[in-house]
Scaffold this motif. Sequence first.
Motif, short mmCIF file in Angstrom:
data_model
loop_
_atom_site.label_atom_id
_atom_site.label_comp_id
_atom_site.label_asym_id
_atom_site.label_seq_id
_atom_site.Cartn_x
_atom_site.Cartn_y
_atom_site.Cartn_z
N TYR A 193 41.13 100.44 7.12
CA TYR A 193 42.41 100.58 7.80
C TYR A 193 42.24 100.32 9.30
CZ TYR A 193 43.57 103.04 3.47
OH TYR A 193 43.75 103.39 2.16
N PRO A 194 41.83 99.10 9.67
CA PRO A 194 41.57 98.84 11.10
C PRO A 194 42.81 98.99 11.96
CG PRO A 194 41.58 96.80 9.82
CD PRO A 194 41.58 97.93 8.84
N GLU A 195 44.01 98.90 11.34
CA GLU A 195 45.25 99.04 12.12
C GLU A 195 45.44 100.43 12.68
OE1 GLU A 195 46.43 99.70 7.72
OE2 GLU A 195 44.96 98.58 8.88
N PHE A 196 44.72 101.40 12.16
CA PHE A 196 44.86 102.78 12.63
C PHE A 196 43.85 103.15 13.71
CE2 PHE A 196 46.66 103.78 8.21
CZ PHE A 196 47.97 103.73 8.67
N PHE A 197 43.01 102.21 14.11
CA PHE A 197 41.93 102.52 15.04
C PHE A 197 42.01 101.63 16.28
CE2 PHE A 197 40.60 104.08 10.96
CZ PHE A 197 39.95 105.26 11.26
#
Length: 441
Positions: free
Chosen positions: A178-182
Amino acid sequence: MTVATLYDASYLMSRLGCREPDGFTNVDFAYGRYFSQASQSSFVHYGKDKPNVLGRGRAQQIINLLANARWSQGTKSESAIFNELRRAILDQNPAQGVGRIRGDSRSQLVDELDRHHIRLRSMRLRLPSSRYRPIPEGAVYLNVAQYKIETRETFSWLDRRLDVRPVFFLHDLLPLDYPEFFPAGEYDRFDQRVETASRYGRGLIFASQSVRDRVEDEFARRKRPFVPHVVAPLPSPLSSLEAFGGVDPSAWADSVLATTPYFVMVSTIEPRKNHLLMVSVWRQLAEKVERAGGVMPKLVIVGRRGHGSQQVFDVLDRSHMVRRHVIEVAGLSSANLSRLIANANALLMPSFAEGYGLPMVEALTLGTPVVATDDRVFREVTQGKACYLSAVDGAGWLDAVQNLADPSTPSAREARARARTFVSPNWAGYFDDILHFLKSV
């Protein structure tokens, strides 16, 4: 049989004097406390080309510094913070709302000086001993925090010491999934951390079967062998008497708080934790209560403000409707966080993704109901004892909060009875399993 263990305390030492130790830090502290006393164990911290080995005396000094910082009991400033929080929860008719609770500036200054003193002492503890301490032959190197393991040069010493058996605790692979959350760059940084663990690891520790299965797939993708491992569910650091110096659980009882409707979220405010859904639910609930009458429950958000959540911050700072019923607090000790959770109607965990979800274990260990995202890892960690909803089901979360706000409803009674059947992992059994595994690597 005993095993020589090098416990990497680099992250733990970097957190000496921190204002608000989070669940991750508390787990590292529990490990550090155990291995500071375990036979044939030493602390290490990163050096230029190999870790510096610290003797038993220095390891215990580090643990004592943390204990003296009173993570479990709290400073005078922290006690004032909890007292202000308690008053805010009990105030049923707030005019403007409380907003953020962080303590007064004078107490914060005193606490900051104390923390600065602790950090200076920790710097001296990190200095190599005048007597060279070699890395024992065949030792197990144990890394729990994944702290800076993306730095290749730091671990090049393992190429020269093939007798050493590295063991890594992999908590999750969320930055990869979930790279969009980091934050930007976290994907590459975490990718290298996993590469380090897959290259050097002779053993792996997991807190959940869900993460274990995901890591096995990741190792196969990288064409790395899946090494021996153990799945050991983490106990609650908050309720651990042996990890936090014998706090009396009866101190958590508060008959007034227990009869006042409020809910708790424990996490840094960031997109993955889904605070925006909860503040939207509280706005809708406040509008309904204002029209129909009744008692409006509070939402207590425990944790600092993180990245990427400006919309949530704007609501918390500028919405008069939300500010009257939603309270942010930071700087609670472990004991007062236990007290807060133990007397709450429920702990809310609407996260989009987690590797474990330690606050759920903390709440269920205290007998407090949990409402969580309907996710495989959440069902595993809570042993099926929580109420599960989609992370985007706003109407469902609103109904759940309304049903649990009144402890006399069948839903609330059932939720509390279910929470009390949770079988809490304990630290003694946990470390028995970890030590048995380390001996087998």
